[in-house]
Design an enzyme around this catalytic site. Structure first.
Site, PDB file in Angstrom:
ATOM      1  NE  ARG A 192      -3.749  -2.294   0.602  1.00  0.00           N
ATOM      2  CZ  ARG A 192      -4.828  -2.923   1.562  1.00  0.00           C
ATOM      3  NH1 ARG A 192      -5.039  -2.080   2.430  1.00  0.00           N
ATOM      4  NH2 ARG A 192      -5.147  -4.178   1.433  1.00  0.00           N
ATOM      5  CD  GLU A 203      -3.770   4.184   3.484  1.00  0.00           C
ATOM      6  OE1 GLU A 203      -4.443   4.871   4.134  1.00  0.00           O
ATOM      7  OE2 GLU A 203      -3.513   3.084   2.915  1.00  0.00           O
ATOM      8  NE  ARG A 248      -6.025   2.132  12.571  1.00  0.00           N
ATOM      9  CZ  ARG A 248      -7.214   1.583  12.026  1.00  0.00           C
ATOM     10  NH1 ARG A 248      -7.474   0.210  12.192  1.00  0.00           N
ATOM     11  NH2 ARG A 248      -7.988   2.448  11.346  1.00  0.00           N
ATOM     12  CG  HIS A 249      -1.999   2.740   8.211  1.00  0.00           C
ATOM     13  ND1 HIS A 249      -2.679   3.485   9.249  1.00  0.00           N
ATOM     14  CD2 HIS A 249      -3.109   2.522   7.380  1.00  0.00           C
ATOM     15  CE1 HIS A 249      -4.124   3.420   8.987  1.00  0.00           C
ATOM     16  NE2 HIS A 249      -4.176   2.749   7.794  1.00  0.00           N
ATOM     17  CD  GLU A 262     -10.332  -2.949   8.581  1.00  0.00           C
ATOM     18  OE1 GLU A 262      -9.740  -2.043   8.199  1.00  0.00           O
ATOM     19  OE2 GLU A 262      -9.780  -4.210   8.211  1.00  0.00           O
ATOM     20  CB  SER A 295     -12.262  -5.068   4.843  1.00  0.00           C
ATOM     21  OG  SER A 295     -13.149  -4.056   4.565  1.00  0.00           O
ATOM     22  NE  ARG A 313      -4.355  -2.488  10.421  1.00  0.00           N
ATOM     23  CZ  ARG A 313      -5.095  -1.736   9.829  1.00  0.00           C
ATOM     24  NH1 ARG A 313      -6.423  -1.751   9.792  1.00  0.00           N
ATOM     25  NH2 ARG A 313      -4.578  -0.689   9.136  1.00  0.00           N
TER      26      ARG A 313
END
Lengths: 531, 531
Positions: free
Chosen positions: A303, A305, A311-312, A454, A457, A505
């Protein structure tokens, strides 16, 4: 990012807080001690040569030649964890790290470590050991690897994992020596952060840990974290295989940024371009269209991002599940929900020791869950938040604080740290999500949560090519880039659904840790690509 | 690469050979038949509406609404593989694909398929089915997914896997219909290539298969290949876990092209650059320096190599092993060698059916191996080649033809398709390979072979930072790019070794297949990035 001097440069504790005066002093003392020890070691080596002539133990210790497979030794090595009273008076060989060495008069006490087990070793001047041998042992630098021959003797050693015995050392050879000055101290790295008690001693801040990850990974805490993480994967596989799933592997290099152009890493591919898959989503669905019926895959997910949060990660391990179902996607929720229950049960059964070890440094409530797993609908969750005074509408997506709060409300009401939130608004989900048949604003989709964060998903996916095209258009996804994906539903495709789990996670939240970098072996974030 | 018309464009067989006249004609006939069938289906649908009024079976068949989880049906679905005489006279529901449908007077015979199992279905005009229902069933396009309710009846059906029964269809609904014209025929895709017998019928060439991979994966052969491949991974894990190994995950995005700059994919990483790891080599070694003792990892491996051969992919699945050993790297060879023996034994025990299914299309001698595995030294291998008249020197690397020939010579002499070749010349191995202690031209390294092709490369690694630097310099590897790696051996590191296995090669060679693209779900090569 390889600032070996980082720790001495600025006297900061973990999370960048300045150390107390006392802790600073201790840190300085430690550094001085290590330097002196190194000096002594060099001196001793020189002295040893002089003394050799009248040293009755001269063959019983020393620096080993680098092991280059010169010979096959038929020597049985004992595991440290197996050293107990059942072996009393036996002579054994072990290979271990010198965790600490401490001389006291004519004796030297060693703590010999193997992963998260350790045992006390004793070298004492006498018939077997000489004064020079004791000195040699006392000066072996911490973290060096040694071969030790010794006799197992009954003893009470509260500070070691092997409490009932110690090893009377008859021979000790250094197999691989460590540089005398370590970039971080293992004892500091496992010290709990106790805000009240600054006397406790220094701790190690996250970046120092990660810069010197190979030392940080040696701590009892890290060893326990990653052994538990391996069990998460193991239980995932066991549970799904028992339910008739097949393992598959999906490509990471893809020809088009098929899940939307944002947050995707671009790369050169011979004379053309490629992208790194943001998930195995499209491919695991194609495996379902290919009659694999129920599949799982474990692999790297990428990712791009620029999220610098606890948590990323830019690269993590995805545990992905996809399955055909008969009539209702709750068949999928039931399978995945039960899978999590089996993982939690399995961890609490198989990893008692690991959970306890991590809990010593990072205390945390035991993870609670219901069997079968709790399933709430999205609107129920929103209502709970509204009733708690949180401002949110029924069509809004959940923000991180909203998720956290919902986790607390659910825990208070249902006494579970794990739950499924079902029937998300259609608008906030990806284009391939199946709309709800009864309410056009909702979708057949769900997230799963651990301690209010989360971790999965998922959804029923659209298996009809025309509806898929329609939904892709609504989301502005370029049809050309997903043509092979859409085409794979043209030749008959069963209704299907699944989900994607972030491994790091799950480990982090099961153990109640505060940062995902603790559960990734060599973490990657926007600012870190090494080691 | 999504040329749906590719097959009709040029009448070529597999591997680009032109089809015989007869095969060409058959291909054309098939296409015409399919087109006519599609026409009929459309016509029938229209007719059905007219006839509906006087159709006594009108509720017993039809097109189902798209399953959108409208309702939860409490319907027990039966698996096709479980349909046998034990269920005789029972009424069951199955969901399956229509493999073929064929009408014959007032009857319609269906072959209903679920993965590699199939059963015959019969719709016959009578009290239950109407003429319109038979017509409907006969016109369902191949590969559509149907729900069928039927009574299990004793019958002899040689052409199906369920030979003792057939299903008398009482209800049939299309759940997901396939486009009538398939890009390739499943029956063609499983037809063995028999050069002598051109009558056999058309086969499908590799690129057509890969362009329409989701159809090609539905064949009995593909289903068997990937179910066996999943077992390779499963047996790898089981064997190593039993030997005390721990699973780890290593980063794929790395900050420097650390294994040499050639053949590495470069990518953008925020405002900087990154590279895709060519193997988990350095990271699994760092895990050993971090006290994990014995580790394995399964993950994607990337090679920017412009090799367009039967055995190279730009992305494949690496099964990697690394372990600390005590005194001699043969401890590692013994562990890995035994692991392969357990994998081969396990496959021959668990995958009897899969091996047989693949063998029908691609006949091949059963895989042979010795227990314990055969270990030869490199110079012995060279001597065998020389004695067979092959020109090669003792310091030369093995070319692909040399490997192939050596495989044959070893098979003839020792009757094994698997062996270890030990003690490669130092010069042909990577910089981190431990030199032989007795002969400066050799190294403590090995390859392992299946049917004369390399499937593992491994070695004792250098665990001493100074020697590592020396060897990196000899190989011209930039020290700056591998600093974190070298530094990880500065704080004590045990002697260690391991190896990296290419999963797709193991599957290919175990089954005696001719191309690695058959054992990669969605293969990647210099010319292929889709689907």
């Amino acid at each position: 990012m390889n600032g070996e001097n980082e720790q001495t440069e600025v006297p900061l504790g973990p999370d960048g807080k300045p150390l107390s005066k006392k802790a600073q002093k201790k840190q300085q003392r430690d550094a001085e001690k290590a330097a002196k020890k190194a000096e002594r070691a060099a001196k001793t080596a020189a002295e040893a040569e002089v003394q050799e002539a009248d040293d009755h133990a001269q063959d019983r210790y020393g620096m080993s030649k680098m092991i280059q497979s010169q010979e096959k030794l038929d020597r049985q090595m004992c595991r440290v964890k197996d050293l107990d009273l059942s072996k009393a008076k036996q002579t054994v060989w072990i290979r271990a790290r010198v965790h600490t060495s401490r001389s006291k008069g004519k004796q030297c006490f060693l703590v010999l470590r193997q992963q998260h087990y350790n045992v006390q070793g004793l070298v004492a001047v006498g018939d077997i050991a000489s004064k020079a041998m004791v000195k040699f042992a006392a000066n072996i630098s911490k973290e060096s690897i040694v071969d030790v021959e010794g006799v197992v003797m009954e003893a009470k050693v509260e500070s070691c994992t092997q409490k009932d015995v110690e090893l009377h050392v008859h021979r000790i050879y250094v197999i691989s020596s460590s540089e005398p000055q370590l970039p971080l101290q293992l004892d500091d790295a496992v010290r709990p952060i106790t805000e009240e008690d600054e006397e406790a001693g220094p701790t190690v801040k996250q970046d120092t840990r990660l810069d010197h990850r190979i030392i940080d990974l040696r701590t009892t805490t890290s060893q326990a974290i990653f052994r538990l993480e391996a069990q998460v994967c193991q239980l995932f596989r066991e549970t799904l295989n028992a339910k008739g799933f097949v393992e598959i592997h999906t490509p990471k290099m893809i020809g088009a940024a098929s899940e939307g152009g944002a947050n995707v890493f671009e790369m050169g591919y011979f004379k053309s371009k490629a992208y790194l898959a943001q998930s195995p989503q499209l491919y695991k669905q194609m495996a379902i269209a290919s009659d694999f019926d129920r599949v799982w895959t474990i692999g790297s997910v990428f990712r791009a991002e620029d999220s610098n949060t606890h948590r990323h990660l830019t690269e993590f391990i995805g545990l992905d599940v996809e399955m055909a179902f008969n009539y209702h996607y709750h068949e999928v929720i039931d399978v995945i929900g039960d899978m999590f229950v089996q993982i939690f049960k399995g961890l609490q059964k198989r990893c008692v020791e690991e959970i306890a070890v991590v809990g010593k440094q990072y205390p945390c409530e035991p993870f609670k869950f219901l069997d079968p797993a709790l399933r709430l609908e999205y609107h129920e969750g929103i209502r709970m938040l509204q009733e708690a005074g949180f401002e949110i509408g029924f069509d809004d997506d959940l923000s991180t604080p909203a998720e956290k709060l919902l986790g607390k409300l659910v825990k208070a009401k249902y006494d579970t740290d794990f739950f499924v939130l079902d029937k998300y608004p259609l608008e906030v989900r990806p284009f391939y999500t199946m709309p709800d048949p009864h309410n056009s604003k909702l979708s057949n989709s769900y997230d799963m949560f651990m301690r209010g964060e989360e971790i999965l998903s998922g959804a029923q996916r659209i298996h009809d090519p025309e509806l898929l095209i329609e939904r892709a258009k609504v989301h502005g996804v370029g049809l050309e880039s997903i043509k092979p994906y859409i085409d794979s539903f043209r030749y008959g495709a069963p209704p299907h659904g699944g989900g994607g789990i972030g491994l790091e996670r799950v480990t982090m939240l099961f153990l109640g840790l505060d940062n995902i970098r603790k559960t990734s072996l060599f973490p990657r974030d926007p600012k870190r690509l090494t080691p």
